[in-house]
Design an enzyme around this catalytic site. Structure first.
Site, PDB file in Angstrom:
ATOM      1  N   HIS A 240      44.010  45.723  40.966  1.00 29.93           N
ATOM      2  CA  HIS A 240      43.018  44.703  40.441  1.00 29.93           C
ATOM      3  C   HIS A 240      41.755  44.543  40.755  1.00 29.93           C
ATOM      4  O   HIS A 240      41.436  43.696  39.909  1.00 29.93           O
ATOM      5  CB  HIS A 240      44.288  43.770  40.672  1.00 29.93           C
ATOM      6  CG  HIS A 240      45.425  43.980  41.047  1.00 29.93           C
ATOM      7  ND1 HIS A 240      46.371  43.455  39.325  1.00 29.93           N
ATOM      8  CD2 HIS A 240      46.655  44.559  41.396  1.00 29.93           C
ATOM      9  CE1 HIS A 240      47.340  43.912  39.381  1.00 29.93           C
ATOM     10  NE2 HIS A 240      47.883  44.642  40.114  1.00 29.93           N
TER      11      HIS A 240
HETATM   12  C1  BDR Z   1      46.602  39.739  42.159  1.00 32.72           C
HETATM   13  O1  BDR Z   1      47.925  39.224  43.547  1.00 32.72           O
HETATM   14  C2  BDR Z   1      47.942  40.036  44.224  1.00 32.72           C
HETATM   15  O2  BDR Z   1      49.027  40.939  44.087  1.00 32.72           O
HETATM   16  C3  BDR Z   1      47.019  41.125  44.295  1.00 32.72           C
HETATM   17  O3  BDR Z   1      46.744  41.889  45.957  1.00 32.72           O
HETATM   18  C4  BDR Z   1      46.378  40.961  43.070  1.00 32.72           C
HETATM   19  O4  BDR Z   1      44.889  39.860  43.921  1.00 32.72           O
HETATM   20  C5  BDR Z   1      46.983  40.543  41.494  1.00 32.72           C
HETATM   21  O5  BDR Z   1      48.248  39.845  40.092  1.00 32.72           O
END
Ligand code: BDR
Ligand code: CA
Length: 315
Positions: A240
């Site tokens: 992500h």
């Molecule tokens: C986001 O939430 C966290 O779990 C990850 O680091 C990312 O920033 C994804 O939904």
């Protein structure tokens, strides 16, 4: 001249890869890291930020502790995804460097006031609490921000922490609402694009064959992947947060639309939803470039190249 950024983060294995990619890239000058509570509580995220600076050979980098909890709600965390420490998957030595004294919000305000207007980009990859607090306390800094490039939200993918909300926005929807309404240029990496940024086995093995940075990334990916494999049945872990840094380095890899995005702060079932007007039916003024697609091959080639260079540099 390198682009100056501040990474606001709740590391997080994918935050870690984003930070390492930024520190590996000469086009980017990281002015500092600001830690926020999110994936795990603040005492872990601030420690993780320090650990990552040391791993990257950058003990000189300022790291500030920020908000311990969202603006007006109890903290929701994601140990079920990231493990107890947030960086489960590899054990790294305790940091020897210390947090820089002072609060992350003061650092954000002071830096944006000190640097020439329009030269500092904010890269929030956790809940938006620190950024919102800075904007609330010092609205004069908002027009000085070059751009905000954040990971958060979803439209076609809808949600990951609830059926309708993505984690970073859900944790502090009031903060997100404030940031999306602030008027600073905004680029958003939602789940729609980040769920396409999936690691593959050959890529992970290529990382493992590198030096200590590549090996750490491979081990984190092994850990992080199990959650998405069980939940979505997908091969690979979604990177992500690295999409934000990759976008700064190679925007031609991404495509999206400049649209209106509002944050749901009151919905009974939809709290934290990013109401993205992808089809431009609301008549509301566009406020965000909402990314939907990425050249996955190009993204992973960029990561491989940069992590390889960092590992070679560190010997
Ligand atoms: C986001 O939430 C966290 O779990 C990850 O680091 C990312 O920033 C994804 O939904
Ligand atoms: Ca994150």
């Amino acid at each position: 001249m390198a682009r100056k950024i501040i990474i606001d983060t709740d590391p997080g294995q994918d935050d870690a890869v984003a930070i390492l990619l930024a520190l590996a890239s000469p086009e980017i000058e990281v002015l500092g890291l600001t830690a926020v509570a999110g994936n795990v509580p603040l005492h872990h995220t601030q420690r993780n930020a320090l650990v990552l600076c040391e791993l990257a050979g950058r003990p000189d980098l300022p790291v500030y502790a920020g908000a311990e909890a969202p603006l007006s709600r109890p903290l929701v965390t994601a140990e079920h995804v990231h493990g107890k420490t947030g960086l489960d998957g590899v054990t790294l030595p305790d940091p020897t460097m210390a947090l820089t004294p002072g609060h992350a919000v003061d650092f954000l305000i002071e830096t944006l006031r000190r640097e020439p207007a329009g030269t500092v980009t904010l890269v929030p990859i956790g809940p938006l609490t620190n950024i919102a607090m800075a904007f609330q306390r010092a609205p004069d800094i908002i027009p000085r921000v070059q751009e905000i490039v954040l990971m958060g939200g979803a439209y076609f993918e809808v949600g990951n922490i609830t059926p309708t909300a993505e984690f970073n926005i859900y944790v502090d929807p009031e903060a997100a609402s404030l940031v999306f309404a602030a008027g600073a240029p905004l680029t958003v990496m939602p789940l729609d694009v980040t769920h396409k940024a999936l690691t593959s086995r050959p890529w992970v093995e290529q990382m493992r064959a590198m030096g200590r940075i590549g090996q750490a990334i491979a081990s984190w990916t092994d850990f992080f992947e199990r959650y998405d494999r069980e939940k979505y049945g997908s091969e690979g872990a979604p990177l992500h947060d690295p999409c934000t840094i990759a976008w700064l380095l190679a925007p031609q890899l991404f495509s999206g639309r400049f649209i209106n995005v509002e944050i749901e702060t009151r919905g009974e079932f939809t709290l934290g939803m990013t109401v993205a007007d992808w089809w431009r039916v609301s008549g509301r003024t566009p406020n965000a470039t909402f990314i939907r697609d990425v050249d996955v091959k190009g993204l992973f080639e960029l990561l491989t190249r940069r992590i390889g260079e960092l590992d070679r540099r560190l010997g």
